[in-house]
Design an enzyme around this catalytic site. Structure first.
Site, short mmCIF file in Angstrom:
data_model
loop_
_atom_site.label_atom_id
_atom_site.label_comp_id
_atom_site.label_asym_id
_atom_site.label_seq_id
_atom_site.Cartn_x
_atom_site.Cartn_y
_atom_site.Cartn_z
CG ASP A 23 55.08 70.41 77.23
OD1 ASP A 23 54.92 69.56 78.12
OD2 ASP A 23 56.10 71.12 77.15
N GLY A 38 51.15 68.03 83.15
CA GLY A 38 51.58 67.94 84.54
C GLY A 38 51.45 69.28 85.25
CD1 TRP A 79 45.23 72.95 82.88
CD2 TRP A 79 44.84 70.98 83.88
NE1 TRP A 79 43.86 72.84 83.08
CE2 TRP A 79 43.60 71.62 83.69
CE3 TRP A 79 44.84 69.73 84.50
CZ2 TRP A 79 42.40 71.07 84.09
CZ3 TRP A 79 43.65 69.17 84.90
CH2 TRP A 79 42.43 69.84 84.70
CG HIS A 99 49.16 62.60 81.69
ND1 HIS A 99 49.87 63.48 80.90
CD2 HIS A 99 50.05 62.13 82.61
CE1 HIS A 99 51.13 63.53 81.31
NE2 HIS A 99 51.26 62.73 82.36
CB THR A 138 61.82 57.21 71.86
OG1 THR A 138 62.32 58.48 71.42
CG2 THR A 138 61.21 56.50 70.68
CD1 TRP A 149 60.12 54.54 75.97
CD2 TRP A 149 58.63 53.43 77.21
NE1 TRP A 149 59.23 53.93 75.12
CE2 TRP A 149 58.31 53.23 75.85
CE3 TRP A 149 57.83 52.82 78.19
CZ2 TRP A 149 57.22 52.46 75.44
CZ3 TRP A 149 56.75 52.05 77.76
CH2 TRP A 149 56.45 51.88 76.41
CG LEU A 196 41.47 64.75 60.79
CD1 LEU A 196 42.26 65.97 60.32
CD2 LEU A 196 40.94 64.99 62.21
NE ARG A 213 61.97 71.32 76.06
CZ ARG A 213 61.85 72.05 77.17
NH1 ARG A 213 62.51 73.18 77.29
NH2 ARG A 213 61.10 71.63 78.17
CB SER A 260 60.56 67.70 72.67
OG SER A 260 60.67 68.78 73.56
C1 FPP Z 1 53.41 66.35 78.02
O1 FPP Z 1 52.98 67.00 79.17
C2 FPP Z 1 52.43 65.36 77.65
C3 FPP Z 1 52.67 64.04 77.50
C4 FPP Z 1 53.99 63.43 77.66
C5 FPP Z 1 51.58 63.13 77.21
C6 FPP Z 1 50.65 63.63 76.19
C7 FPP Z 1 49.47 62.79 76.20
C8 FPP Z 1 48.21 63.25 76.16
C9 FPP Z 1 47.87 64.67 76.02
C10 FPP Z 1 47.05 62.34 76.17
C11 FPP Z 1 47.15 61.42 75.02
C12 FPP Z 1 45.86 60.93 74.65
C13 FPP Z 1 45.67 60.05 73.68
C14 FPP Z 1 44.31 59.80 73.23
C15 FPP Z 1 46.76 59.32 73.05
P1 FPP Z 1 53.84 66.83 80.50
O2 FPP Z 1 53.28 65.70 81.28
O3 FPP Z 1 55.27 66.71 80.14
O4 FPP Z 1 53.55 68.18 81.20
P2 FPP Z 1 54.57 68.98 82.16
O5 FPP Z 1 55.72 69.41 81.29
O6 FPP Z 1 53.75 70.14 82.62
O7 FPP Z 1 54.98 68.05 83.24
#
Ligand code: FPP
Length: 255
Positions: free
Chosen positions: A34, A37, A39, A51, A80, A83, A145, A208, A210
């Site tokens: 998490d 965004g 970051w 991302h 899920t 989206w 792994l 949490r 989630s």
């Molecule tokens: C939550 O951060 C992150 C996600 C919903 C996406 C997680 C995906 C990756 C880390 C990359 C996946 C890579 C592979 C190889 C499958 P957020 O966007 O909700 O962050 P925020 O809460 O700060 O907005």
């Protein structure tokens, strides 16, 4: 035997040694990645850059877990509920597994990593599904792994599907209610075949679950950190494992 591992304990703490016992490494580590965004926002960058850097952290975490002797690493890559995000962001998130596997699959194979995926694959775009299927097929005989991506995964849907399948079997007369046990439920969840997570990590300061592995984390040790996922590296995994090793797991019993 205690192996002393030197690592940076976060930027504010300076360098301190982390004690890791090789005899008590969590078999299964699950991560809620998490803060991508936030970051990006904190750097004045678009969310997708967060991302993209989150994908690099997936690589670091995988290598670190493999080096440490973790057997199963489950990463929550897309829920899920994700989206609901703007289409551009969803499209980008669906391209990331494709990019990650194009860049990293050869090295994962070299390291004997087995790629798995859990979630509703039918709803994924064809390019995402194809890349995942190819990675799963090419690594299915690997014995190192297990890197398990939770992609279009939601625990409530997983439990709902499991209950529906048992209901259908009861209606068909091939299952009786008395035969429903924890083991049967385990085997019918998407994580079937994997042990429950020993350690669950969540980044970004949120505390949490989630909708992540709600059945399987019943007795997992939880570790939260304020750092955002794109900052995650080996030292954070070591910190989490060091803390895990200080915990007393009693499963409701006495020590
Ligand atoms: C939550 O951060 C992150 C996600 C919903 C996406 C997680 C995906 C990756 C880390 C990359 C996946 C890579 C592979 C190889 C499958 P957020 O966007 O909700 O962050 P925020 O809460 O700060 O907005």
């Amino acid at each position: 035997m205690i192996k002393r591992v030197q690592a940076w304990l976060g930027r504010k703490d300076g360098q301190q040694p982390v004690e890791i016992s090789p005899d008590n490494i969590p078999r299964h580590v699950a991560i809620i990645m998490d803060g991508n965004g936030r970051w990006a926002k904190s750097r004045g960058l678009p969310r997708i850059v967060g991302h993209q850097n989150g994908m690099k952290a997936v690589k670091r975490a995988t290598i670190a877990a493999n080096d440490l002797g973790v057997e199963f690493l489950t990463m929550y890559a897309f829920s899920t509920e994700n989206w609901k995000r703007p289409k551009d962001e969803v499209d980008f998130l669906m391209k990331l597994p494709v990019e990650f596997l194009a860049l990293e699959l050869d090295e994962l194979i070299e390291k004997n990593v087995q790629v798995r995926v859990m979630g509703d694959a039918d709803a994924l775009p064809a390019h995402t599904r194809k890349a995942m299927e190819e990675a799963v097929a090419r690594t299915q005989d690997n014995t190192g792994l297990v890197l398990n991506f939770a992609l279009n995964y939601g625990a409530r849907k997983e439990i709902e599907d499991c209950m529906r399948s048992m209901g259908e079997d009861i209606r068909a007369g091939v299952l009786s209610p008395e035969e429903i046990t924890s083991e049967l439920i385990d085997s019918r969840l998407l994580s079937g075949g994997l042990p429950d997570p020993d350690l669950l990590i969540r980044t970004s300061g949120e505390m949490r679950l989630s909708n992540f592995m709600l059945w399987q984390v019943a007795y997992s040790e939880l570790w939260f950190t304020d750092i955002y996922w794109p900052e995650f590296d080996k030292t954070h995994l070591l910190q989490a494992v060091a803390e895990y090793q200080r915990r007393s797991r009693r499963y409701g019993g006495l020590k």
